[in-house]
Design a protein around this motif. Structure first.
Motif, PDB file in Angstrom:
ATOM      1  N   LEU B  37       0.833  -1.191   0.043  1.00  0.00           N
ATOM      2  CA  LEU B  37       0.035   0.096   0.086  1.00  0.00           C
ATOM      3  C   LEU B  37       0.807   1.181   0.030  1.00  0.00           C
ATOM      4  N   VAL B  38       2.019   1.272   0.808  1.00  0.00           N
ATOM      5  CA  VAL B  38       3.100   2.468   0.964  1.00  0.00           C
ATOM      6  C   VAL B  38       3.469   2.674  -0.608  1.00  0.00           C
ATOM      7  N   ASN B  41       1.037   4.195  -2.907  1.00  0.00           N
ATOM      8  CA  ASN B  41       0.855   5.518  -2.549  1.00  0.00           C
ATOM      9  C   ASN B  41       1.672   6.302  -3.332  1.00  0.00           C
ATOM     10  N   GLN B  45       0.630   8.579  -6.541  1.00  0.00           N
ATOM     11  CA  GLN B  45       0.178  10.050  -6.421  1.00  0.00           C
ATOM     12  C   GLN B  45      -1.180  10.105  -5.892  1.00  0.00           C
ATOM     13  N   ILE B  46      -1.516   9.413  -5.004  1.00  0.00           N
ATOM     14  CA  ILE B  46      -2.745   9.261  -4.509  1.00  0.00           C
ATOM     15  C   ILE B  46      -3.448  10.352  -3.613  1.00  0.00           C
ATOM     16  N   ASP B  47      -4.458  10.911  -4.221  1.00  0.00           N
ATOM     17  CA  ASP B  47      -5.128  11.976  -3.313  1.00  0.00           C
ATOM     18  C   ASP B  47      -6.662  11.684  -3.254  1.00  0.00           C
ATOM     19  N   ALA B  51      -8.351   8.116  -5.202  1.00  0.00           N
ATOM     20  CA  ALA B  51      -8.039   6.768  -4.446  1.00  0.00           C
ATOM     21  C   ALA B  51      -9.317   5.967  -4.660  1.00  0.00           C
ATOM     22  N   ALA B  55      -7.638   2.215  -5.702  1.00  0.00           N
ATOM     23  CA  ALA B  55      -7.657   0.967  -4.382  1.00  0.00           C
ATOM     24  C   ALA B  55      -8.475  -0.313  -4.868  1.00  0.00           C
ATOM     25  N   LEU B 123      -5.951   3.816   4.709  1.00  0.00           N
ATOM     26  CA  LEU B 123      -5.035   4.755   4.137  1.00  0.00           C
ATOM     27  C   LEU B 123      -5.546   5.316   2.844  1.00  0.00           C
ATOM     28  N   PHE B 124      -6.476   4.795   2.283  1.00  0.00           N
ATOM     29  CA  PHE B 124      -7.095   5.111   0.836  1.00  0.00           C
ATOM     30  C   PHE B 124      -8.435   5.768   1.090  1.00  0.00           C
TER      31      PHE B 124
END
Lengths: 232, 221
Positions: B37-38, B41, B45-47, B51, B55, B123-124
């Protein structure tokens, strides 16, 4: 034995030249798609021949699992290699057709996706045969992989058909082809199937000779280092 | 029949007990999916806008590769101790032994999903609902059957680390097609959830039957 194969190869090459002549000289140009449409003849023929090869892998694998007959395993090995080559031809020719007609080399359409998965599965099958120690055990494993691969591809095809499909539908069974095109297609298909059969035959012969070669000879032939073999 | 079920449960209990005593695989898998997951990210460039579209893909990528590790390990211990041969020498049917190993591996993968799904939701910022969990669990059943079959196969072949993904991933694609669709809908995309889940159940039945038929040829020597 070798003489027979040389003659058959010569016939196959002549037949493919005949098919090429028909595709470029006899078949009329398509009104809408122009020249790229001529890819269709060999593209579909190669796909059908590849499918026939994988059917042979399936039959060989099932027979091998039931009877442990080494000849069935050799047939599966030979047909898988030729099938992967023909699938490569199908994919490459399809991409060459797709670029001018659809404006892109690739799209995730059901047929394209399932053909790519087919290619990956049998390329993996060939790698399994290459990387594992030869013997009855890997023959059994490969037979299982060959059967699962054959089951998987129609499933992928039918699952992806939810998405919109851009691939041209069947034109042969629906009588949409003018007679000259139909004849050209049928001749090309027959020639390609003959070529595929000859290639499978030659590969089968090579596999037979490899199987009969004394232990260690295969490593010399293939140029790879292997552990000493216990059973062949 | 009841005998085979008992054997399967005994084999599964053995695998789970040894995992419980060493606690090797599950923490490693949990760490692995959080790392995935990290990495996603940074790769994407997740916002907050993208997401939800990214995901589902991240979920399947993390799950598929964690699955390969889990199933690869399922037979690694047996190979290192050469205990699979001993198990096969007992009168228990190979299919029952295989079913037990697959069951244990599936439960370990589910333990890894217990980390993955909440971490993804956290996280997402994606929803974590029953529909999502059901789709992932249904896909796990079939993936475990196929994954264990090929893990058993490559356990006795050299270059097994290379061959397991090559053989397994293409055969998992149907589960990822149907499961991917179901997860996308569960996370808010439009589409038919029921149709995707029905397909997942069909694939589960088909591949569980096929693998149990094939297990005899893979384990038998």
């Amino acid at each position: 034995m070798t003489k027979t194969y040389e003659r058959l190869t010569a016939v196959a090459v002549l037949l493919m030249l005949l098919a090429a002549g028909m595709i470029f000289l006899y078949a009329p140009e398509d009104y809408l798609q122009k020249e790229p449409q001529r890819i269709f003849y060999l593209h579909v023929s190669a796909a059908i021949a590849a499918f026939a090869c994988f059917l042979a892998v399936l039959v060989g694998s099932v027979i091998y699992l039931r009877t442990e007959n080494a000849r069935a395993d050799r047939l599966a090995r030979a047909a898988a290699l030729v099938g992967v080559v023909l699938t490569t031809v199908t994919l490459v020719m399809g991409m060459l057709y797709a670029k001018p007609i659809w404006g892109t080399f690739w799209t995730w359409d059901a047929r394209l996706t399932s053909t790519l998965v087919l290619w990956i599965i049998y390329a993996g099958y060939l790698l399994l045969r290459r990387l594992a120690e030869p013997g009855p055990q890997v023959a059994r494993y490969a037979a299982v992989a060959g059967i699962f691969g054959f089951v998987d591809v129609p499933i992928v095809y039918f699952s992806v058909t939810w998405w919109r499909t851009v691939h041209p539908g069947p034109v042969i069974v629906t009588n949409a082809l003018p007679p000259e095109m139909l004849i050209t297609f049928l001749v090309t298909m027959a020639c390609t199937l003959f070529l595929a059969a000859v290639m499978v035959g030659i590969r089968y012969r090579i596999e037979t000779l490899l199987d009969e070669a004394p232990s260690g000879a295969e490593a010399t032939i293939r140029g790879t280092q292997r552990e000493p073999e216990l059973a062949r | 029949m009841t005998r085979s079920v008992e054997v399967a449960f005994a084999v599964a209990r053995k695998d789970l007990t040894s995992e419980w005593r060493t606690r090797e695989l599950v923490p490693a898998l949990g760490q692995f999916v959080v790392l995935a997951l990290v990495i996603a990210n940074f790769g994407f460039q997740i916002d907050s806008q993208n997401a939800a579209t990214i995901a589902p893909g991240v979920l399947w990528l993390a799950l598929v590769f964690a699955g390969l590790v889990a199933f690869g390990r399922a037979f690694a211990a047996e190979r290192e101790q050469a205990s699979l041969e001993a198990m096969l020498l007992t009168p228990a049917s190979p299919v029952a032994i295989f079913a037990g190993k697959a069951l244990a591996a599936a439960l370990l993968l589910i333990a890894c999903e217990v980390v993955l799904l909440p971490a993804l939701a956290l996280l997402f910022g994606t929803p974590l609902n029953v529909a999502l969990v059901a789709a992932v669990l249904l896909a796990t059943v079939g993936m475990a059957a196929l994954g264990c079959l090929f893990a058993a196969m490559v356990a006795r072949v050299r270059a097994r680390e290379v061959l397991l993904p090559l053989l397994t991933l293409p055969l998992w694609i149907p589960f990822i097609i149907a499961g991917g669709q179901a997860v996308q809908v569960a996370m808010g995309a439009s589409g038919s959830y029921n149709q995707a889940v029905a397909l997942l159940i069909d694939f589960d039945i088909l591949f569980v039957v096929l693998t149990s038929l094939a297990a005899r040829f893979v384990l038998d020597d």
